[in-house]
Design a protein around this motif. Sequence first.
Motif: not given
Length: 162
Positions: A108-128
């Motif tokens: 379908e021609g979509y792309s994956l991009i990074a929206l934000s980088l967060i620290l959730k509790k003690s874990w580093c996560k990224i919202i894509i």
Amino acid sequence: MKKNSKKKKYYLTICKNKNSYFNYFIKEKYECGLSLKGWEIKSIRSRRTNIHNSYIFIREGNAYIVGVSIRPLYNTSLSSESYKDKRNIQLLLHKKEINYLLGKISREGYSLIALSLILKKSWCKIIIGLAKGKKNIDKRICEKNKEWRITKNRIFKNSFKN
């Protein structure tokens, strides 16, 4: 009787990709973990990172993010050869999610991009985000709507003062 409790924000936003909402239509958002080294998480906690020019690709059943700039701390004993400023960081997603995203990207021609980088509790996560690119006319329409909302709020604010 239940108390009326508000949900607390239990994460800390490290950095955002503000241009992503201007350049893309975001269809879906995913939160995923990152496979990081020790010095990288220390640098992220001290906010020495940038995800502005990053993008995500899928290869051999794994998702990777490219272009994340993580600068080491000044007091680290790393030599210049032992770290790379921009390396491919593996994203921790379920196999079903990776297959779904791969289908959306290829068909379908979509792309994956990074929206934000967060620290959730003690874990580093990224919202894509699963995103589709905007054309120039779409960007102009969004800019026009944003300016109208600002003007409308000013008009209403001034009308209630009198």
